[in-house]
Design a protein around this motif. Structure first.
Motif, PDB file in Angstrom:
ATOM      1  N   VAL A 323       2.941   8.362  -0.942  1.00  0.00           N
ATOM      2  CA  VAL A 323       1.630   8.500  -1.362  1.00  0.00           C
ATOM      3  C   VAL A 323       1.497   7.505  -2.631  1.00  0.00           C
ATOM      4  N   GLY A 324       0.383   6.753  -2.615  1.00  0.00           N
ATOM      5  CA  GLY A 324       0.299   5.956  -3.846  1.00  0.00           C
ATOM      6  C   GLY A 324      -1.313   5.588  -3.921  1.00  0.00           C
ATOM      7  N   VAL A 325      -1.446   4.405  -4.596  1.00  0.00           N
ATOM      8  CA  VAL A 325      -2.925   4.058  -4.899  1.00  0.00           C
ATOM      9  C   VAL A 325      -2.986   2.387  -4.424  1.00  0.00           C
ATOM     10  N   ALA A 326      -2.383   1.789  -5.250  1.00  0.00           N
ATOM     11  CA  ALA A 326      -2.674   0.223  -4.867  1.00  0.00           C
ATOM     12  C   ALA A 326      -1.580  -0.720  -5.138  1.00  0.00           C
ATOM     13  N   THR A 327      -0.316   0.028  -4.941  1.00  0.00           N
ATOM     14  CA  THR A 327       0.751  -0.726  -5.192  1.00  0.00           C
ATOM     15  C   THR A 327       1.379  -1.466  -3.736  1.00  0.00           C
ATOM     16  N   THR A 328       2.100  -2.514  -4.137  1.00  0.00           N
ATOM     17  CA  THR A 328       2.403  -3.097  -2.824  1.00  0.00           C
ATOM     18  C   THR A 328       3.380  -2.234  -2.100  1.00  0.00           C
ATOM     19  N   ALA A 329       4.162  -1.530  -2.665  1.00  0.00           N
ATOM     20  CA  ALA A 329       5.344  -0.624  -2.161  1.00  0.00           C
ATOM     21  C   ALA A 329       4.785   0.228  -1.037  1.00  0.00           C
ATOM     22  N   VAL A 342      -3.254   7.524   0.698  1.00  0.00           N
ATOM     23  CA  VAL A 342      -3.776   6.734  -0.464  1.00  0.00           C
ATOM     24  C   VAL A 342      -4.705   7.573  -1.274  1.00  0.00           C
ATOM     25  N   ALA A 343      -3.980   8.101  -2.623  1.00  0.00           N
ATOM     26  CA  ALA A 343      -4.894   8.798  -3.461  1.00  0.00           C
ATOM     27  C   ALA A 343      -6.074   8.380  -3.572  1.00  0.00           C
ATOM     28  N   ASP A 344      -7.015   9.113  -3.847  1.00  0.00           N
ATOM     29  CA  ASP A 344      -8.484   8.601  -4.108  1.00  0.00           C
ATOM     30  C   ASP A 344      -8.547   8.719  -5.651  1.00  0.00           C
ATOM     31  N   ALA A 354      -6.500  -1.517   5.127  1.00  0.00           N
ATOM     32  CA  ALA A 354      -5.321  -1.032   5.616  1.00  0.00           C
ATOM     33  C   ALA A 354      -5.734   0.384   6.367  1.00  0.00           C
ATOM     34  N   ILE A 355      -6.578   1.053   5.448  1.00  0.00           N
ATOM     35  CA  ILE A 355      -7.235   2.299   5.945  1.00  0.00           C
ATOM     36  C   ILE A 355      -8.079   2.186   7.115  1.00  0.00           C
ATOM     37  N   GLY A 356      -8.909   0.893   7.139  1.00  0.00           N
ATOM     38  CA  GLY A 356      -9.878   0.682   8.244  1.00  0.00           C
ATOM     39  C   GLY A 356      -9.120   0.089   9.452  1.00  0.00           C
ATOM     40  N   ARG A 357      -7.703  -0.174   9.392  1.00  0.00           N
ATOM     41  CA  ARG A 357      -6.800  -0.478  10.393  1.00  0.00           C
ATOM     42  C   ARG A 357      -6.258   0.784  11.115  1.00  0.00           C
ATOM     43  N   GLY A 358      -6.277   1.822  10.257  1.00  0.00           N
ATOM     44  CA  GLY A 358      -5.874   2.985  10.688  1.00  0.00           C
ATOM     45  C   GLY A 358      -4.378   3.487  10.374  1.00  0.00           C
ATOM     46  N   ASP A 359      -3.855   2.503   9.217  1.00  0.00           N
ATOM     47  CA  ASP A 359      -2.331   2.550   8.862  1.00  0.00           C
ATOM     48  C   ASP A 359      -2.415   3.400   7.722  1.00  0.00           C
ATOM     49  N   ALA A 360      -3.241   3.894   7.324  1.00  0.00           N
ATOM     50  CA  ALA A 360      -3.321   4.878   6.135  1.00  0.00           C
ATOM     51  C   ALA A 360      -4.454   5.672   5.968  1.00  0.00           C
ATOM     52  N   LEU A 369      -4.359  16.661   0.124  1.00  0.00           N
ATOM     53  CA  LEU A 369      -2.934  16.232   0.376  1.00  0.00           C
ATOM     54  C   LEU A 369      -2.011  17.286   1.217  1.00  0.00           C
ATOM     55  N   VAL A 370      -2.109  18.554   0.299  1.00  0.00           N
ATOM     56  CA  VAL A 370      -1.274  19.688   0.822  1.00  0.00           C
ATOM     57  C   VAL A 370      -1.510  20.104   2.081  1.00  0.00           C
ATOM     58  N   THR A 371      -2.741  20.021   2.467  1.00  0.00           N
ATOM     59  CA  THR A 371      -3.105  20.543   3.726  1.00  0.00           C
ATOM     60  C   THR A 371      -3.030  19.410   4.995  1.00  0.00           C
ATOM     61  N   GLY A 372      -3.204  18.356   4.466  1.00  0.00           N
ATOM     62  CA  GLY A 372      -3.093  17.227   5.530  1.00  0.00           C
ATOM     63  C   GLY A 372      -1.906  16.461   5.342  1.00  0.00           C
ATOM     64  N   LEU A 373      -0.644  16.642   4.894  1.00  0.00           N
ATOM     65  CA  LEU A 373       0.432  15.659   4.729  1.00  0.00           C
ATOM     66  C   LEU A 373       0.979  15.437   6.461  1.00  0.00           C
ATOM     67  N   ALA A 374       1.055  16.449   7.214  1.00  0.00           N
ATOM     68  CA  ALA A 374       1.447  16.338   8.183  1.00  0.00           C
ATOM     69  C   ALA A 374       0.869  15.378   9.081  1.00  0.00           C
ATOM     70  N   THR A 375      -0.498  15.144   8.926  1.00  0.00           N
ATOM     71  CA  THR A 375      -1.335  14.166   9.751  1.00  0.00           C
ATOM     72  C   THR A 375      -1.301  12.867   9.235  1.00  0.00           C
ATOM     73  N   LEU A 376      -0.718  12.448   8.138  1.00  0.00           N
ATOM     74  CA  LEU A 376      -0.818  11.219   7.648  1.00  0.00           C
ATOM     75  C   LEU A 376      -0.351  10.162   8.846  1.00  0.00           C
ATOM     76  N   PRO A 377      -1.141   8.978   8.924  1.00  0.00           N
ATOM     77  CA  PRO A 377      -0.741   8.100   9.918  1.00  0.00           C
ATOM     78  C   PRO A 377       0.474   7.145   9.745  1.00  0.00           C
TER      79      PRO A 377
END
Length: 393
Positions: A323-329, A342-344, A354-360, A369-377
Motif C-alpha cells: 500500500v502506498g500513494v505515489a512512490t515508484t516502489a 493506493v491510499a486516497d 495504473a488504477i485504470g489498467r486494473g493493476d491497483a 483497506l481493512v475490509t478490502g485487503l484480500a480483494t486488492l488486485p
C-alpha cells in the motif's frame, strides 16, 4: 519543480520530499571535501579521451547506483562520470564540480524582476499561499547561468559526444550546456512518470527549453503515460535491477505480510492506514517501510507496526500486499507480484493510469483497506512497467 515543492509544503499539503539534514560538523566536512575535490576529482584534470558524460543518481542502495550501472559497464573507460558528493557518496573513480556547484549559488542576484512579484501575487491569489518566487529566481537563475557556462567549457574541452543523465530536470545546467553545443542528451528514467509530474508532463507537447533529446524508459507504460516536450523521443531499455518472480517464488510469498511504502510528503497520513490494519488484523505482519530520505524517529509507530529500512526489493518480493500513494516502489511491487492498494491521500493521482489498467485499487480510507485487503488486485502484465533489459547504445 522548486516552486511546486514550496507551494505544497507551505500549504501543508505535503511534507519535504527529500529532507537534507546536516550538522555544523557535517557542513564543515562537506566544505573540506569540496576544496580537496577541485584537485582530486576535477573532471577538467581527468585523463581521457572520453566520448560520453554520465551523470548518475545520488541515491545508491547498498553502494550501487542502479540506474546507470549497466550503461557505465557498457561504456567502460570511454565515459567520464560526474557524480556529486553533496547529497550522497560519489561513485569510485567519478569526478565532480561540487566546489563550483556550491559556490555558484552563494551569490544571488540582488535585483528582483517585477514579473517575479506579479507571478507570486497571481499564485497567491489562486492558492492563498505565498511562495517567494523572487528569492527562488534570484538564487537559481544566476546559479544556472554560471554552471551552464562551466559545463559548456567542460563538454567542449573533453570533446563529449553524448551526455547521459539521471533526473535531468535537476541538472538543466548540464542539459542546457550540451544543447548549446549540439551534443546529444539522453535521460535515463529513475522513477514514476505520470500526467501530473512537472518534470515530464507538458500537455500539448510544446517546445520546452533545455530538455533531453531522448528518454530511456523502464517499460512501454512510461513512454505513453505523459505528454513529453516536443522533439523528445522515448526508447524502452528495461531495467537491470528488477525482474518478475518465478512461479515458485510467487508461491513462497508470505500471505500475512503487508508493506506500507512511505514518502516524506505523506508519511504520517499513510501511517494511519498501517495502524488501522495492524489493530483490526493482529494476525497480519504490518511493515511500514521508510523512504531513503526518512528516519525511524520520524514515525512513532505502535508495536503492532514494524518500521523498516531494509532492502525494498527483497521486502516486496516476500510480501503479498503493498500500500502506498505515489512512490515508484509501488510499480516495483507490481512486478514482484504484490497485490496493490493506493491510499486516497495527496498525490494518489500519480497512480490513476495504473488504477485504470486494473493493476491497483484506490482505497478511500483506512477502514476500507481493512475490509478490502484480500480483494486488492495483482498486475496482469508487469512487463509494461519493467521490460527485459536492452541498451540501444
Amino acid at each position: 519543480m522548486r516552486v511546486f515543492h514550496e507551494l505544497t509544503r507551505r500549504s501543508g499539503l505535503h511534507g519535504n520530499p527529500h529532507p537534507v539534514r546536516r550538522t555544523r560538523a557535517d557542513q564543515a566536512r562537506l566544505v573540506g571535501r569540496h576544496v580537496a575535490g577541485t584537485v582530486t576529482r576535477n573532471p577538467f584534470l581527468a585523463r581521457g579521451p572520453f566520448d560520453a558524460l554520465v551523470v548518475p543518481h545520488p541515491r545508491k542502495p547498498g553502494g550501487v547506483e542502479i540506474y546507470t550501472d549497466r550503461l557505465r559497464a557498457a561504456l567502460g573507460d570511454s565515459a567520464l562520470v560526474i557524480d556529486s558528493g553533496i547529497n550522497g557518496t560519489p561513485l569510485a573513480g567519478s569526478r565532480n564540480l561540487d566546489f563550483f556547484t556550491s559556490a555558484s549559488g552563494a551569490i544571488p542576484s540582488r535585483s528582483v524582476d517585477a514579473r517575479c512579484r506579479e507571478i507570486a501575487d497571481a499564485l497567491e491569489g489562486l492558492t492563498g499561499v505565498k511562495v517567494p518566487i523572487g528569492a527562488l529566481v534570484a538564487r537559481e537563475l544566476p546559479k544556472h547561468t554560471r554552471l551552464r557556462a562551466l559545463y559548456r567549457s567542460l563538454l567542449r574541452r573533453r570533446r563529449i559526444k553524448t551526455v547521459y543523465v539521471v533526473v535531468a530536470y535537476f541538472h538543466q545546467h548540464i542539459v542546457g550546456a550540451a544543447r548549446d553545443l549540439g551534443i546529444r542528451v539522453v535521460e535515463l528514467q529513475h522513477g514514476a512518470i505520470s500526467p501530473f509530474h512537472l518534470g515530464y508532463s507538458y500537455p500539448g507537447r510544446p517546445v520546452v527549453a533545455d530538455q533531453p533529446d531522448e528518454l530511456w524508459t523502464f517499460g512501454s507504460y512510461w513512454s505513453e503515460v505523459a505528454e513529453l516536450p516536443a522533439g523528445m523521443r522515448t526508447e524502452v531499455v528495461g531495467a537491470s535491477f528488477i525482474q518478475p518472480l518465478s512461479e515458485e517464488q510467487l508461491a513462497a510469498k508470505d500471505p500475512r505480510r503487508v508493506v506500507f511504502l512511505s514518502q516524506g510528503t505523506i508519511g504520517p497520513l499513510l501511517l494511519e492506514y498501517a495502524v488501522a490494519v495492524a489493530e483490526a488484523r493482529p494476525e497480519l505482519e504490518v511493515i511500514f517501510h521508510l523512504h531513503p530520505s526518512e528516519r525511524s524517529g520520524d514515525y512513532p509507530a505502535p508495536p503492532s507496526v514494524r518500521v523498516s529500512s531494509e532492502d525494498i526489493l527483497d521486502l516486496l518480493a516476500s510480501a503479498t500486499y503493498q500500500v502506498g500513494v505515489a512512490t515508484t516502489a509501488l510499480f516495483e511491487g507490481m512486478v514482484l507480484g504484490c497485490r496493490t492498494g493506493v491510499a486516497d491521500l495527496p498525490g494518489h493521482e500519480y497512480l490513476d493510469p495504473a488504477i485504470g489498467r486494473g493493476d491497483a485499487v484506490l482505497v478511500p480510507s483506512p477502514e476500507a483497506l481493512v475490509t478490502g485487503l484480500a480483494t486488492l488486485p495483482r498486475s496482469s502484465d508487469p512487463t509494461a512497467y519493467y521490460a527485459p533489459l536492452a541498451l540501444p547504445l
